[in-house]
Design a protein around this motif. Structure first.
Motif, PDB file in Angstrom:
ATOM      1  N   ALA A   1       0.815  -1.217   0.000  1.00  0.00           N
ATOM      2  CA  ALA A   1       0.000   0.000   0.000  1.00  0.00           C
ATOM      3  C   ALA A   1       0.847   1.265   0.000  1.00  0.00           C
ATOM      4  O   ALA A   1       2.007   1.259   0.423  1.00  0.00           O
ATOM      5  CB  ALA A   1      -0.914  -0.010   1.221  1.00  0.00           C
ATOM      6  N   PRO A   2       0.278   2.368  -0.473  1.00  0.00           N
ATOM      7  CA  PRO A   2       0.988   3.648  -0.475  1.00  0.00           C
ATOM      8  C   PRO A   2       1.126   4.222   0.931  1.00  0.00           C
ATOM      9  O   PRO A   2       0.402   3.844   1.855  1.00  0.00           O
ATOM     10  CB  PRO A   2       0.096   4.535  -1.349  1.00  0.00           C
ATOM     11  N   ARG A   3       2.047   5.165   1.083  1.00  0.00           N
ATOM     12  CA  ARG A   3       2.369   5.680   2.411  1.00  0.00           C
ATOM     13  C   ARG A   3       1.264   6.520   3.032  1.00  0.00           C
ATOM     14  O   ARG A   3       1.281   6.768   4.235  1.00  0.00           O
ATOM     15  CB  ARG A   3       3.680   6.491   2.351  1.00  0.00           C
ATOM     16  N   TRP A   4       0.278   6.954   2.206  1.00  0.00           N
ATOM     17  CA  TRP A   4      -0.808   7.732   2.807  1.00  0.00           C
ATOM     18  C   TRP A   4      -1.642   6.891   3.767  1.00  0.00           C
ATOM     19  O   TRP A   4      -2.476   7.427   4.494  1.00  0.00           O
ATOM     20  CB  TRP A   4      -1.688   8.411   1.760  1.00  0.00           C
ATOM     21  N   LEU A   5      -1.415   5.558   3.809  1.00  0.00           N
ATOM     22  CA  LEU A   5      -2.116   4.745   4.793  1.00  0.00           C
ATOM     23  C   LEU A   5      -1.667   5.058   6.217  1.00  0.00           C
ATOM     24  O   LEU A   5      -2.321   4.648   7.186  1.00  0.00           O
ATOM     25  CB  LEU A   5      -1.924   3.251   4.501  1.00  0.00           C
TER      26      LEU A   5
ATOM     27  N   VAL B   1       7.204   4.373  -2.782  1.00  0.00           N
ATOM     28  CA  VAL B   1       7.394   4.675  -4.199  1.00  0.00           C
ATOM     29  C   VAL B   1       6.084   4.761  -4.982  1.00  0.00           C
ATOM     30  O   VAL B   1       6.094   5.047  -6.167  1.00  0.00           O
ATOM     31  CB  VAL B   1       8.306   3.612  -4.865  1.00  0.00           C
ATOM     32  N   MET B   2       4.969   4.473  -4.349  1.00  0.00           N
ATOM     33  CA  MET B   2       3.702   4.482  -5.069  1.00  0.00           C
ATOM     34  C   MET B   2       3.198   5.914  -5.214  1.00  0.00           C
ATOM     35  O   MET B   2       2.852   6.574  -4.238  1.00  0.00           O
ATOM     36  CB  MET B   2       2.659   3.624  -4.343  1.00  0.00           C
ATOM     37  N   THR B   3       3.168   6.418  -6.440  1.00  0.00           N
ATOM     38  CA  THR B   3       2.749   7.787  -6.716  1.00  0.00           C
ATOM     39  C   THR B   3       1.231   7.920  -6.544  1.00  0.00           C
ATOM     40  O   THR B   3       0.503   6.914  -6.537  1.00  0.00           O
ATOM     41  CB  THR B   3       3.113   8.176  -8.155  1.00  0.00           C
ATOM     42  N   PRO B   4       0.720   9.162  -6.434  1.00  0.00           N
ATOM     43  CA  PRO B   4      -0.736   9.341  -6.344  1.00  0.00           C
ATOM     44  C   PRO B   4      -1.488   8.705  -7.502  1.00  0.00           C
ATOM     45  O   PRO B   4      -2.568   8.141  -7.311  1.00  0.00           O
ATOM     46  CB  PRO B   4      -0.883  10.875  -6.348  1.00  0.00           C
ATOM     47  N   LYS B   5      -0.898   8.766  -8.709  1.00  0.00           N
ATOM     48  CA  LYS B   5      -1.581   8.177  -9.861  1.00  0.00           C
ATOM     49  C   LYS B   5      -1.642   6.662  -9.733  1.00  0.00           C
ATOM     50  O   LYS B   5      -2.688   6.040  -9.983  1.00  0.00           O
ATOM     51  CB  LYS B   5      -0.859   8.570 -11.156  1.00  0.00           C
ATOM     52  N   LEU B   6      -0.523   6.052  -9.349  1.00  0.00           N
ATOM     53  CA  LEU B   6      -0.512   4.603  -9.147  1.00  0.00           C
ATOM     54  C   LEU B   6      -1.451   4.206  -8.014  1.00  0.00           C
ATOM     55  O   LEU B   6      -2.157   3.191  -8.090  1.00  0.00           O
ATOM     56  CB  LEU B   6       0.909   4.123  -8.835  1.00  0.00           C
ATOM     57  N   SER B   7      -1.480   5.023  -6.955  1.00  0.00           N
ATOM     58  CA  SER B   7      -2.379   4.758  -5.833  1.00  0.00           C
ATOM     59  C   SER B   7      -3.827   4.785  -6.283  1.00  0.00           C
ATOM     60  O   SER B   7      -4.650   3.975  -5.850  1.00  0.00           O
ATOM     61  CB  SER B   7      -2.169   5.802  -4.728  1.00  0.00           C
TER      62      SER B   7
ATOM     63  N   TRP C   1      -4.589   1.691  -8.185  1.00  0.00           N
ATOM     64  CA  TRP C   1      -4.646   0.588  -7.226  1.00  0.00           C
ATOM     65  C   TRP C   1      -6.019   0.554  -6.554  1.00  0.00           C
ATOM     66  O   TRP C   1      -6.669  -0.485  -6.477  1.00  0.00           O
ATOM     67  CB  TRP C   1      -3.530   0.780  -6.190  1.00  0.00           C
ATOM     68  N   LEU C   2      -6.486   1.723  -6.094  1.00  0.00           N
ATOM     69  CA  LEU C   2      -7.779   1.807  -5.430  1.00  0.00           C
ATOM     70  C   LEU C   2      -8.911   1.486  -6.404  1.00  0.00           C
ATOM     71  O   LEU C   2      -9.878   0.806  -6.062  1.00  0.00           O
ATOM     72  CB  LEU C   2      -7.963   3.223  -4.864  1.00  0.00           C
ATOM     73  N   TYR C   3      -8.766   1.950  -7.640  1.00  0.00           N
ATOM     74  CA  TYR C   3      -9.802   1.749  -8.659  1.00  0.00           C
ATOM     75  C   TYR C   3     -10.000   0.282  -9.001  1.00  0.00           C
ATOM     76  O   TYR C   3     -11.126  -0.224  -9.055  1.00  0.00           O
ATOM     77  CB  TYR C   3      -9.444   2.559  -9.913  1.00  0.00           C
ATOM     78  N   PHE C   4      -8.902  -0.431  -9.223  1.00  0.00           N
ATOM     79  CA  PHE C   4      -9.015  -1.821  -9.667  1.00  0.00           C
ATOM     80  C   PHE C   4      -9.339  -2.792  -8.532  1.00  0.00           C
ATOM     81  O   PHE C   4      -9.938  -3.835  -8.759  1.00  0.00           O
ATOM     82  CB  PHE C   4      -7.738  -2.252 -10.388  1.00  0.00           C
ATOM     83  N   VAL C   5      -8.972  -2.444  -7.303  1.00  0.00           N
ATOM     84  CA  VAL C   5      -9.210  -3.359  -6.196  1.00  0.00           C
ATOM     85  C   VAL C   5     -10.589  -3.139  -5.560  1.00  0.00           C
ATOM     86  O   VAL C   5     -11.220  -4.073  -5.081  1.00  0.00           O
ATOM     87  CB  VAL C   5      -8.107  -3.213  -5.126  1.00  0.00           C
ATOM     88  N   THR C   6     -11.072  -1.883  -5.578  1.00  0.00           N
ATOM     89  CA  THR C   6     -12.310  -1.565  -4.868  1.00  0.00           C
ATOM     90  C   THR C   6     -13.437  -1.220  -5.835  1.00  0.00           C
ATOM     91  O   THR C   6     -13.275  -1.250  -7.057  1.00  0.00           O
ATOM     92  CB  THR C   6     -12.094  -0.382  -3.907  1.00  0.00           C
ATOM     93  N   SER C   7     -14.575  -0.846  -5.273  1.00  0.00           N
ATOM     94  CA  SER C   7     -15.762  -0.538  -6.070  1.00  0.00           C
ATOM     95  C   SER C   7     -15.835   0.926  -6.498  1.00  0.00           C
ATOM     96  O   SER C   7     -16.814   1.337  -7.110  1.00  0.00           O
ATOM     97  CB  SER C   7     -17.020  -0.886  -5.265  1.00  0.00           C
ATOM     98  N   THR C   8     -14.838   1.712  -6.195  1.00  0.00           N
ATOM     99  CA  THR C   8     -14.879   3.129  -6.532  1.00  0.00           C
ATOM    100  C   THR C   8     -14.596   3.371  -8.010  1.00  0.00           C
ATOM    101  O   THR C   8     -14.013   2.537  -8.699  1.00  0.00           O
ATOM    102  CB  THR C   8     -13.860   3.916  -5.677  1.00  0.00           C
TER     103      THR C   8
ATOM    104  N   LEU D   1     -13.293   9.204  -8.596  1.00  0.00           N
ATOM    105  CA  LEU D   1     -13.469   9.250  -7.149  1.00  0.00           C
ATOM    106  C   LEU D   1     -12.206   8.758  -6.452  1.00  0.00           C
ATOM    107  O   LEU D   1     -11.813   9.290  -5.411  1.00  0.00           O
ATOM    108  CB  LEU D   1     -14.674   8.401  -6.742  1.00  0.00           C
ATOM    109  N   ALA D   2     -11.543   7.763  -7.042  1.00  0.00           N
ATOM    110  CA  ALA D   2     -10.297   7.249  -6.461  1.00  0.00           C
ATOM    111  C   ALA D   2      -9.237   8.348  -6.412  1.00  0.00           C
ATOM    112  O   ALA D   2      -8.523   8.483  -5.409  1.00  0.00           O
ATOM    113  CB  ALA D   2      -9.790   6.059  -7.276  1.00  0.00           C
ATOM    114  N   VAL D   3      -9.123   9.131  -7.474  1.00  0.00           N
ATOM    115  CA  VAL D   3      -8.148  10.237  -7.510  1.00  0.00           C
ATOM    116  C   VAL D   3      -8.440  11.237  -6.392  1.00  0.00           C
ATOM    117  O   VAL D   3      -7.550  11.662  -5.658  1.00  0.00           O
ATOM    118  CB  VAL D   3      -8.181  10.946  -8.880  1.00  0.00           C
ATOM    119  N   ALA D   4      -9.737  11.605  -6.269  1.00  0.00           N
ATOM    120  CA  ALA D   4     -10.127  12.574  -5.238  1.00  0.00           C
ATOM    121  C   ALA D   4      -9.859  12.021  -3.843  1.00  0.00           C
ATOM    122  O   ALA D   4      -9.362  12.744  -2.959  1.00  0.00           O
ATOM    123  CB  ALA D   4     -11.603  12.937  -5.397  1.00  0.00           C
ATOM    124  N   LEU D   5     -10.135  10.751  -3.641  1.00  0.00           N
ATOM    125  CA  LEU D   5      -9.929  10.146  -2.330  1.00  0.00           C
ATOM    126  C   LEU D   5      -8.451  10.054  -1.971  1.00  0.00           C
ATOM    127  O   LEU D   5      -8.049  10.359  -0.842  1.00  0.00           O
ATOM    128  CB  LEU D   5     -10.559   8.749  -2.299  1.00  0.00           C
ATOM    129  N   VAL D   6      -7.625   9.628  -2.935  1.00  0.00           N
ATOM    130  CA  VAL D   6      -6.188   9.511  -2.674  1.00  0.00           C
ATOM    131  C   VAL D   6      -5.598  10.870  -2.295  1.00  0.00           C
ATOM    132  O   VAL D   6      -4.822  10.981  -1.338  1.00  0.00           O
ATOM    133  CB  VAL D   6      -5.461   8.925  -3.900  1.00  0.00           C
TER     134      VAL D   6
END
Length: 471
Positions: free
Chosen positions: A170-174, A236-242, A245-252, A256-261
């Protein structure tokens, strides 16, 4: 008191409405499309429903002049990339409309915006707050962080992550801290704030008693589900990659994934708990909120879901425009089959999709959903809000419910997947037969080529599905 409720068909609005009625208020529900708004029969005689679009000034003339209070529960975060412009304009139009009424108090549910550097999403919320505060009425802003409840965006996204991934890279924003709050406490605070003079012309942060990092929230979530999960934070996970990641794994959705990240990089912790003292409430902790949410899910009592408002970016669906299924210039797959038990057949239809699947060749439905998701569509990730009930406006995988009458025995769905045209799927009971009709209105040559390309699959899927529904 007479209260104007914007966002009545949204996640918060649907839950706040019965509480306001129970408290003795008369409620005017504002919706963009009346045909997409369904409420329990017990409430229909106690509310007034008006159709307005906050970006359309002419429609705002539908707002009654005699109102006492209003809730502003509107946002456009997942609708387009310029949502911040839409939100600012909507707030301005609402404020001007309120100037033509007798409203005394307006309550706005926003996000916690205590940092000096804000994401686009949180900055938009703050600008809406500033715009609404210019009105002639008393004004209160309630600022929430992560809202935990069955069907909430935050809850469903965490559920996707925890239940799908035994190990998360996971990205560091966790590691960012936040202060989650239960949906029941949000509704309680909203209902007790309206007309409370101690809240006039002020803003309050609302949150539960726990301050947690997103990583801690996910691990506690896993604990409630009795799942063992490991989270590895990588820098190393950039906001775009994050976002991907959120888009393909979750229902968002991706937007919305960009805004959330971008928002999750900002700490959302309450400044104080003043509102709890004023309203004399004690918010529940994070684990209790999770346990209550799963209790609602297990007993099939999910009142509202954020996914019901989530559509593909290419759609701005008005149900009334699609309720009449076209015939001319369309391709159709029509199948009829006799059933032995009418109630059993209807119950199967009303349970279709989501975790129940589509009764036949589910792997093909999942493949189509995956292709749609790759193309930027909604895919199958929205599922369904309830396991055995459907209402007009509900999301059902990559369909939208346009018409649902169990007594009549008719269900009409409209496709919100990425298509070179428009598609409907209808189930209709006529005497002792089920008539199943798939209709496709192509757009140009690509639409026609698409229909013939999927025709063999349709023949296989639809034949098997009607057999399962009627056997």
């Amino acid at each position: 008191m007479k209260i104007l409720l914007t966002g009545s068909s949204g996640y918060i609005g649907k839950r706040l409405l019965p509480v306001l009625i129970e408290n003795g208020h008369s409620v005017i529900c504002c919706v963009r499309d009346i045909k997409r708004f369904s409420v329990p029969e017990s409430l229909k005689s106690k509310i007034q429903v008006i159709q307005i679009d906050l970006l359309d000034n002419d429609s705002l003339a539908n707002i009654p002049k005699e109102i006492d209070g209003a809730f502003y529960l509107v946002h456009s975060m997942s609708s387009s990339s310029d949502y911040h412009i839409q939100e600012q304009k909507s707030a301005e139009n609402f404020r001007n409309a309120m100037a033509q009424t007798s409203v005394r108090h307006v309550v706005y549910l926003s996000g916690i915006v205590n940092e000096t550097t804000l994401s686009k999403h949180l900055l938009s919320r703050k600008n809406v707050e500033l715009e609404l505060s210019k009105g002639h009425y008393q004004f209160t802003t309630l600022r929430a962080g992560i809202i935990i409840g069955s069907g909430s965006a935050s809850f469903e996204i965490m559920r996707d992550l925890v239940e799908k991934l035994p190990v998360m890279i996971a990205p560091r924003w966790l590691n960012t801290r936040c202060q989650p709050i239960a949906i029941s406490d949000v509704i309680n605070i909203l209902s007790k704030t309206i007309f409370n003079p101690q809240t006039f012309n002020n803003n309050f942060d609302i949150g539960g008693p726990d301050i947690l990092s997103y990583k801690e929230m996910l691990l506690k979530f896993a604990g409630v589900r009795k799942l063992k999960r490991h989270i590895l934070i990588v820098p190393v996970m950039t906001p775009k990659l994050s976002s991907y990641w959120l888009y393909f794994v979750t229902s968002t959705s991706y937007k919305l994934a960009v805004a959330l990240v971008n928002s999750m990089k900002v700490e959302v912790v309450c400044r104080n708990d003043d509102i709890n003292k004023i309203l004399e409430i004690a918010p529940i902790d994070y684990q209790t909120a999770l346990e209550r949410a799963f209790s609602k899910i297990e007993s099939n009592e999910v009142v509202s879901s954020w996914k019901d408002a989530f559509i593909s970016s290419s759609f701005n669906l008005n149900v009334s425009e699609f309720i009449r299924v076209p015939i001319f210039g369309c391709f159709q797959d029509i199948r009829e089959k006799t059933f032995f038990d009418r109630d059993d057949c209807i119950n199967k239809i009303w349970c279709i999709g989501g975790e129940n699947g589509w009764y036949y060749a589910n792997w093909l439905w999942r493949t189509r959903g995956l292709l749609d998701k790759i193309a930027g569509g909604v895919g199958l990730r929205r599922g369904r809000t309830s396991a055995n009930s459907l209402n007009v406006g509900d999301a059902l995988d990559f369909w939208r419910v346009l018409y649902a009458d169990k007594t009549e025995g008719r269900l009409l769905l409209f496709a919100e997947m990425k298509l070179p045209g428009e598609a409907w799927l209808e189930f209709r009971i006529v005497e002792n037969k089920l008539i199943q009709t798939a209709t496709f209105r192509p757009k140009g040559l690509m639409g026609r080529l698409y229909w013939f390309a999927v025709l063999p699959f349709h023949s296989f899927i639809f034949k098997g599905m009607i057999q399962k529904l009627t056997q």
